[in-house]
Scaffold this motif. Structure first.
Motif, mmCIF file in Angstrom:
data_model
loop_
_atom_site.group_PDB
_atom_site.id
_atom_site.type_symbol
_atom_site.label_atom_id
_atom_site.label_comp_id
_atom_site.label_asym_id
_atom_site.label_seq_id
_atom_site.Cartn_x
_atom_site.Cartn_y
_atom_site.Cartn_z
ATOM 1 N N LYS A 435 -50.568 29.741 84.632
ATOM 2 C CA LYS A 435 -49.435 30.270 83.873
ATOM 3 C C LYS A 435 -50.689 30.490 82.828
ATOM 4 C CE LYS A 435 -46.739 29.326 79.455
ATOM 5 N NZ LYS A 435 -45.703 28.342 78.826
ATOM 6 N N GLU A 480 -47.671 36.800 79.435
ATOM 7 C CA GLU A 480 -47.741 35.573 79.811
ATOM 8 C C GLU A 480 -47.173 35.244 80.565
ATOM 9 O OE1 GLU A 480 -50.087 31.984 77.435
ATOM 10 O OE2 GLU A 480 -47.221 31.817 77.681
ATOM 11 N N GLU A 482 -46.449 32.844 85.024
ATOM 12 C CA GLU A 482 -46.334 31.615 85.702
ATOM 13 C C GLU A 482 -46.692 31.741 87.268
ATOM 14 O OE1 GLU A 482 -44.895 27.869 83.840
ATOM 15 O OE2 GLU A 482 -43.883 28.856 83.667
#
Length: 593
Positions: A435, A480, A482
């Protein structure tokens, strides 16, 4: 009848034995009167003498004999006129000055402010002179009707000094003076009691900006102008130096030839070099011939007045130019450099210069190496060396390359620490979910931060379950997200990731398995290279190439502020061709249908 009269005793005679009593009484009366007259005359004479003595004491006349008085009265008064130099005798010293007997009808007076260059007090004058001292004076003014003659001892000394100066000028004689003070345009000295002016242009053969060091110092000079009417005295130190320089020049010129060595004195420092006096003639040591070491200005190497050893490079007699070298007489630090240093060796040095493409590190005087910006950090994107170091810092580096022919050494700083990329495959095997934030965006994908300083590429085909035409439609820098690790190449420092597979869009490769998936890393898609983005520093750990790349001297465009003129369209086409993305897109289109 016999005359028995005799001379009175008072006149040396004897008293008569017999005679008339009246006659004796008369004679006695005469004798008493004579004695009384003699006594009164003696008293008058003594009183007169006492009066003269008192007057003499009051005027402080020196003791004089009768012969001196008679001789003085017998002399005729001396005739004096203005401008005469006369010899006299000090009579007395008073508030008005010193009275001097110069043989004239009246005494002359020297005012106290005419005794010397500086006025004196009465007490000082009494210490300097006493009645009876001989003194020489100059006749300033003669006014006999008013019984006044004004004299000057200072003018007499000046007159004597003028005569001395005239003799010096005729003989072209050099003499020493002491500089008294600095005035506008030059210096002032005193010669034989006369103030003389030394112009700044006559102090040295070169221009002198600071005259203070000459004040209070002795200096050899010559007269170049003497005008008594205008009270003008001009002296020169330069004339003496030029005469000495001419003699020394004759002796030096005969020895000037390429390769000859001399000891000289640094006489001037400029931006482009140093002038050295070899003895009557100056030569130039260009800044490139001063030393093998790095410096900002020639004054960092030498200073005016230093004695230096130089070697003649060439002589241009027609233009009167002599080129000299100082470093030719010192050992070249590159001689034996390959014996003292080897590739992989750790060295320490001082940062001497920072450029936009790297930093120069001085290993020893005259021997420097370059640390390219790409060799300063494993993970940090260094835009300019000043982000990591500054001039004057002591740093440790590793030698990457030595080229004695081109006199170049390539250094690396990041090699002094462990490479974080070498441990990444063990920490992040294929399929490991990660992540991080998006650090950069391109038309063919996005760069994601795996950990501080470590980035990986999520190709546009691995961004989402659905087909993505423009990454900017889904993400923006700083988001952000993943993803999972597809592959990490620690050698090339590249990492490829997939968000699509993290979302369940396909099998996740396992360690040691290709999984039938393309390895974008091995095909060049996991790192942001300089060439990919049209110039500038690398991003993250991307090194832009390894092995024999000479960062030190292949950065010409960066040094000049230029950019590599690579078209992004051509780059993308090459990437698509490498990755075979055209066939993938067709297959994806069919599957979607």
């Amino acid at each position: 009848m016999e005359d028995n009269t005799q001379t009175p005793a008072v006149n040396g005679g004897t008293q008569p034995a017999t005679g008339d009593t009246g006659t004796q009484q008369a004679m006695s009366a005469q004798t008493e009167q004579a004695q009384t007259e003699v006594s009164q005359g003696e008293q008058a004479r003594q009183q007169e003498q006492a009066t003269k003595t008192q007057a003499q004491e009051e005027r402080e006349y020196p003791e004089m004999t009768m012969e001196d008085i008679l001789a003085a009265e017998a002399q005729e008064p001396q005739s004096v006129t203005r401008g005469d130099i006369v010899d006299g005798t000090v009579v007395f010293i008073g508030q008005e000055g010193i009275a001097v007997d110069i043989g004239a009808k009246v005494e002359g007076v020297i005012p106290l402010n005419q005794l010397g260059e500086e006025p004196v007090t009465l007490e000082q004058a009494q210490e300097m002179y006493k009645p009876g001292d001989a003194i020489e004076a100059y006749v300033v003014r003669v006014d006999l009707p008013n019984s006044q003659i004004v004299l000057s001892k200072k003018r007499a000394e000046q007159d004597k000094g003028w005569r001395v100066l005239e003799r010096m000028q005729e003989a072209d004689e050099a003499f020493e003076v002491e500089v008294l003070e600095k005035v506008r345009g030059g210096l002032v000295a005193q010669v034989e009691g006369i103030r003389a002016f030394l112009p700044a242009s006559q102090v040295d053969t070169r221009r002198v900006n600071d005259l203070d060091p000459y004040v209070g110092k002795p200096l050899m000079v010559k007269l170049i102008e003497l005008n008594r009417k205008r009270n003008r005295v001009i002296i020169s130190h330069r004339a003496i130096m030029e005469a000495e320089k001419a003699k020394a020049r004759e002796a030096t010129v005969g020895q000037l030839e390429p390769g000859a060595q001399f000891e000289g004195e640094v006489v001037e420092i400029t931006d482009f070099g140093v002038f050295v006096n070899l003895g009557g003639i100056d030569g130039l040591v260009h800044r490139s011939e001063l030393t093998y070491g790095r410096f900002n200005h020639p004054r960092d190497v030498v200073k005016v007045g230093d004695k230096v050893q130089v070697q003649v490079i060439d002589v241009d007699e027609g233009r009167e130019r002599i080129n000299l070298s100082m470093k030719a007489l010192t050992q070249d630090p590159w001689e034996g450099a390959t014996e003292r240093y080897s590739i992989g060796q750790r060295v320490k040095g001082k940062v001497t210069n920072l450029t936009n493409f790297g930093a120069f590190i001085e290993l020893e005087s005259g021997l420097e190496g370059l640390v390219h910006v790409s060799e300063m950090s494993w993970t940090k994107r260094v835009r300019h060396p000043n982000e990591v170091m500054k001039e004057g810092d002591e740093v440790e580096a590793v030698i990457l390359r030595i080229d004695p022919k081109d006199r170049r050494i390539s250094l690396g700083i990041r090699q002094t620490t462990d490479d974080p990329w070498s441990a990444l495959p063990d920490r992040y095997p294929p399929g490991t979910p990660v992540k991080g934030k998006i650090t950069g965006m391109t038309d063919f994908g996005v760069f994601m931060e795996i950990e501080e300083g470590i980035e990986g590429l999520i190709h546009i085909s691995e961004l989402d379950l659905n087909r993505v035409n423009n990454p900017a439609d889904l993400f923006k820098k700083g988001d952000e997200i993943e993803a999972v690790i597809l592959n990490i190449d620690p050698v090339e420092q590249r990492a490829s990731l997939s968000r699509r597979r993290f979302l369940g869009g396909g099998p996740v490769p396992q360690r040691g398995e290709g999984g039938g998936q393309r390895d974008y890393v091995s095909q060049g898609g996991g790192s942001r290279r300089d060439s990919t983005f049209g110039g500038g520093a690398q991003r993250g750990g991307g090194r832009g190439g390894r092995g024999g790349a000479d960062y030190a001297y292949n950065a010409k465009d960066a040094q000049q502020g230029g950019k590599i003129s690579t078209k992004l369209g051509d780059v993308y086409a090459d990437l698509f061709a490498q990755f075979g993305l055209g066939s993938d897109k067709k297959e994806e289109g069919k599957s979607e249908e």
